[in-house]
Design an enzyme around this catalytic site. Sequence first.
Site, mmCIF file in Angstrom:
data_model
loop_
_atom_site.group_PDB
_atom_site.id
_atom_site.type_symbol
_atom_site.label_atom_id
_atom_site.label_comp_id
_atom_site.label_asym_id
_atom_site.label_seq_id
_atom_site.Cartn_x
_atom_site.Cartn_y
_atom_site.Cartn_z
ATOM 1 C CB SER A 118 42.695 40.222 44.940
ATOM 2 O OG SER A 118 41.435 39.712 45.292
ATOM 3 C CE LYS A 127 42.462 45.373 47.117
ATOM 4 N NZ LYS A 127 42.730 43.912 47.088
ATOM 5 C CB SER A 183 39.417 42.404 45.545
ATOM 6 O OG SER A 183 40.715 42.295 46.098
#
Lengths: 486, 481
Positions: free
Chosen positions: A179, A80, A155
Amino acid sequence: MTSELNKLSVSEARDMLRKREVSSREITRACLDRIAEVEPRLSAFITVSEREALEQADAADRRLGSGDAPAMCGIPIALKDIYCTRGVRTTCASKILENFVPPFDATVIAKLRAEGAVFLGKTNMDEFAMGSSTENSAFGPTRNPYDLERVAGGSSGGSAAAVAADECLASLGTDTGGSIREPASFCGVVGIKPTYSRVSRYGVIAYASSLDQVGPFAKTVRDAAILLRALAGVDSHDSTCSARPVPDYEKALTGDVKGLRIGVPKEYFVEGMEREVKIAVRAALKHYESLGARLVDISLPHTPYAIGCYYLVATAEASANLARYDGVRYGFRAESENTDELYNRSRAKGFGAEVKRRIMLGTFALSAGYYDAYYLKAQKVRTLIRRDFERAFTNCDVIVVPVAPATAFRLGEKTADPLTMYLSDIFTISVNLAGLPGMSIPCGYDGDGLPIGMQMIGPAFSEETIFRTGDAYERSRAQAKRPTKV
Amino acid sequence: MAIGLEKYEAVIGLEVHAQLLTRSKLFCGCSTAFGAPPNGNVCPVCMGMPGVLPVLNRQAVELAVRAGIAAHSEIAPHSIFDRKSYFYPDLPKGYQISQYETPVCKGGYVELPAKDGEEPKRIRLVRIHLEEDAGKNIHEADGSLVDFNRSGVPLVEIVSEPDIRSADEAGAYLRALHAILRYADISDARMEEGSMRCDVNVSVRPRGTEKLGVKSEIKNLNSFRFVEKAIEFEVSRQIEILEAGGKIAQETHLWDPVREETRPMRSKEFAHDYRYFPEPDLPPLRIPPDLVEAVKSTMPEMPAERRARYVRDYTLSPYEADVLVAEREVADYFEAALPGLKNRKAAANWVMTEVLRAIRESAKPLAEAAPKPAETGSLLRMVEAQKISLNAAKTAFAAMCKSGKGAEATVAELGLAQVSDEAAIAEVCDKVIAAHPKELAEYRGGRDKLFGFFVGQAMKAMGGKANPKVINELLKKKLAG
């Protein structure tokens, strides 16, 4: 053969690499080819670091040749874009960090680097991890591999989609209110948010410090267990990180759940949920009974207050955490005549709408005269939510609930109404507020062929139980993974 | 300054920041050394890079505990850190990690030296808390630069109660605090280098009333003298406003050392809502009782105790004791020079005049400016034993300061030893009398003043080394005939 290497699981690749049946370069090449093939449609990555990845793969192959093979050696994974990676741009999906190249590695990145893992690149996300759909990215949304008109969740949407689309063998995300679990659910992969403090947060760009936690996305529960073992453990750079020894989570995967008490909270099977989600999770619970587990009705009475509590605590912390993006030392700087203008313009142009909304919300909650009514009250509610779980776990070993009330929604469907978007996290947020571990695993598909996820929640540091519970389901009832449409 | 003071009373509280004597910063491993090139002592943590986390420096905690013990404070077994938010280019995270509701030390007091005949006054403390320093903005013609070397340097903030009543008392409090911090190796407390800083809160009220007046805060005070001057200025300013029927505005003032006045800052510069909340990146600070005990066992004798001991055991005046204890190294020097000396008051005087002068004139630290204390002791013992005169000792001392040689060697080298041998002195006296028959006749005729003339001649003939007492006695007898 080579064209399929990107579909390997981490455990398969690890065993093949150790036997020298395949090289890290071959697997890495297969992933990079897949990335080149699908990215134009998927947009799971912000940055692909092909040259560095191949160098790491070659170094891993040399190391494997010398017989030194840590679990993650030679395994290509995606990160990420919230992890600071030395020498590789780290944007947090924000214009304000568009060209930021960190001079240091996050602790988990350093650990994986030391094991010889291969980093394919940095994945897309909601800006500063604020969102549930990866639509709040300065680089555009990531699409769901099962339906390109739908969101990947957020997310950590890029990391979930990349695993689902076989662009990598596994990936890292972060989870502040769901997330990891929500995008894992939307994309039909495994994702775990460990106990708060289990994994170091050093070098992970902070959203809400008391809630943020690092965790992996993987194709199987076993892979998630292998990854978490590599990530977890004490860190001298993070004083909130636990010193508890890290178990060999793979050893917990016995397939045996006889006598396991599974808590089923009534507050998580509510009106307004998608019927197919409810049916899929109920079916999974029935399956656990057939494996010898016992279902226990429990109650988590403060669940309805979790979203309100979260949006005060998280935004308050975020309002301070994001104050450092001022255009002075690094990142985006707007043209300005004086210091006030420098701040105002850099932040006005550098941050996206949702980030600004949350900074304002948090600033307000901490302001003189409002602190007691908002921030302090939220902390008290947080304690009540934590106690709900403590009480529940006196009667059960693990709680099994849906991850989200619905499957992946359409791009743009919820962007106009932030409150509707916030409700996507209704089943995941309490777990962060209580600091507990929670894992999402696939448990079926809805009528549109979209993945449905179920969540298993345990007491603090009960990751072994969670992995065992998830693995038992996966090995006895796993439906064939449906092919993605990318 | 005296205008209106018979009618009004000043109420003053001080907030002192002192840099702790740690090798590394409060939340990272960077050096705290003074004088590094700009941004030479920085890392991702103290630059506020994305994703970094603070890790508390244990030594800083111990020094804060030391400060608490030295100031008779209560050490909190459990305290937390808070974030204090404001935007400023020298503040890399956009917040300062400080302590708000739960400081590491609560209460306590600093004792001021007693004025002659009075009980020593105590200035009570509100709290002592730990916090990190910010960087430094440097403004140049073509733009502004920021140096982050100070960013993250550990500080204690020491907040007094509004117990101070005058500029002099504020000065005395600062000097006492300065001495405490230096005695206990908590801080080197140099105001010029910024390792000790002071903000002042001042208000005035009619004498005899209890209610506090509206206060103003004064910043930018980097010497004791400025603190005193600024308070004098501010108290007069406030009294003038009240006397003219005006109202005091609660505002922050900056001291202008050139114009010697305070001027208000723009309200924007201080109208902050700091939005304090508990720092989630640091666990609560727990200080177990055994740590407090361990720190206590390493505390030196503090200045107030030492001052009392000098007055009691050495019969020094409170003023003399105060001058000696102001700097720990001076008091240590004094005590190291004492063994074998009977007259401690004389030794005290010597240190206060000769040793302090040597420091002042050479502008060097004590260890380099003056001989070793044992050598000074040896010199003073020679005076006590009348082997040298006081004047000769001063000459020898000045030479020792420059050469670094011992007392015995210097006295011998300069031929300063005093002659007390009566036969030798008698011979010289006889010669002097024989050489001045006219003066002898006048003296014997009643001009007593001429006695000094004969002493001077005899001393001159002996190169100044004769014991004046012996000369006096012999001449008295011989001139009398």
